[in-house]
Design a protein around this motif. Sequence first.
Motif, PDB file in Angstrom:
ATOM      1  N   GLN A 104      61.844  21.423  57.710  1.00  0.00           N
ATOM      2  CA  GLN A 104      61.092  21.644  58.947  1.00  0.00           C
ATOM      3  C   GLN A 104      61.811  21.000  60.135  1.00  0.00           C
ATOM      4  OE1 GLN A 104      57.010  20.305  58.942  1.00  0.00           O
ATOM      5  NE2 GLN A 104      57.020  20.077  61.163  1.00  0.00           N
ATOM      6  N   ARG A 105      62.224  19.762  59.976  1.00  0.00           N
ATOM      7  CA  ARG A 105      62.903  19.066  61.078  1.00  0.00           C
ATOM      8  C   ARG A 105      64.211  19.748  61.432  1.00  0.00           C
ATOM      9  NH1 ARG A 105      64.841  12.799  61.520  1.00  0.00           N
ATOM     10  NH2 ARG A 105      65.490  12.928  63.695  1.00  0.00           N
ATOM     11  N   THR A 118      63.729  16.759  56.693  1.00  0.00           N
ATOM     12  CA  THR A 118      63.127  17.858  55.936  1.00  0.00           C
ATOM     13  C   THR A 118      63.652  19.166  56.504  1.00  0.00           C
ATOM     14  OG1 THR A 118      61.264  18.043  57.442  1.00  0.00           O
ATOM     15  CG2 THR A 118      60.995  16.554  55.521  1.00  0.00           C
ATOM     16  N   ASP A 150      59.010  21.119  53.489  1.00  0.00           N
ATOM     17  CA  ASP A 150      59.109  19.681  53.233  1.00  0.00           C
ATOM     18  C   ASP A 150      60.279  19.316  52.316  1.00  0.00           C
ATOM     19  OD1 ASP A 150      58.051  20.685  50.881  1.00  0.00           O
ATOM     20  OD2 ASP A 150      56.394  19.258  50.773  1.00  0.00           O
ATOM     21  N   ALA A 151      61.172  20.272  52.044  1.00  0.00           N
ATOM     22  CA  ALA A 151      62.349  19.986  51.220  1.00  0.00           C
ATOM     23  C   ALA A 151      63.183  18.896  51.881  1.00  0.00           C
ATOM     24  CB  ALA A 151      63.194  21.251  51.026  1.00  0.00           C
ATOM     25  N   PRO A 152      63.596  17.880  51.122  1.00  0.00           N
ATOM     26  CA  PRO A 152      64.364  16.786  51.711  1.00  0.00           C
ATOM     27  C   PRO A 152      65.840  17.132  51.858  1.00  0.00           C
ATOM     28  CG  PRO A 152      63.987  16.358  49.400  1.00  0.00           C
ATOM     29  CD  PRO A 152      63.264  17.639  49.733  1.00  0.00           C
ATOM     30  N   SER A 180      67.540  10.881  56.840  1.00  0.00           N
ATOM     31  CA  SER A 180      66.611  11.569  55.933  1.00  0.00           C
ATOM     32  C   SER A 180      65.771  12.555  56.738  1.00  0.00           C
ATOM     33  CB  SER A 180      65.706  10.567  55.226  1.00  0.00           C
ATOM     34  OG  SER A 180      66.477   9.779  54.350  1.00  0.00           O
TER      35      SER A 180
END
Length: 193
Positions: free
Chosen positions: A133-134, A131, A115-117, A129
């Motif tokens: 994961q994305r 994460t 979940d790190a931005p 914006s």
Amino acid sequence: MTSAAKTDLHRYLQEGRDAVLWKLEGLAEHDVRRPLTPTGTNLLGLVKHLAGVEAGYFGEVFGREFPEPLPWTDDDAEPNADMWATAQESPADVVALYRRVWEHSDATITALPLDAPGEVRWWRPESRSVTLQRILLHVVAETHRHAGHADLVRELVDGQAGVRAGNDNLPAGDAAWWAGYRARLQSVADAVR
């Protein structure tokens, strides 16, 4: 997502990386550079492109810049500069760069939670914006997409096909079987003209 999910995503990324590099194995320099589609797709260019992709997504996006300059990723670079290697960029150099980018990317993946931005400045403002994961999902998809391109280009170079070393994932068949199979597909296509 759990750390198991992160491990799975990382494993799929590495499988794609390995598949792309496997497609270069055993080929002469001319063959890894040859543009084999109308848009110039070539094996070495796919590797160079993916090095730039990972350096950006696992570097700049999370404030962890890749330490080497990649001029073909600059905003003012020539169009498609990342999709082919110049005469000064040897296959060994491009592959070594890709492996150094992996190390950098792997350090980012290991250091940050899913979940790190991050921020992808080259995406539309409403999508920037992200994460980790994305980005992992995005780069896994991008890498495997280009591994598919590499599959086809390698088959055009010398007929070699398969998903990875030790697993071609193709039906058993000799050259005559494949020629017959292809001829049957061609006849079906011709019948629907």
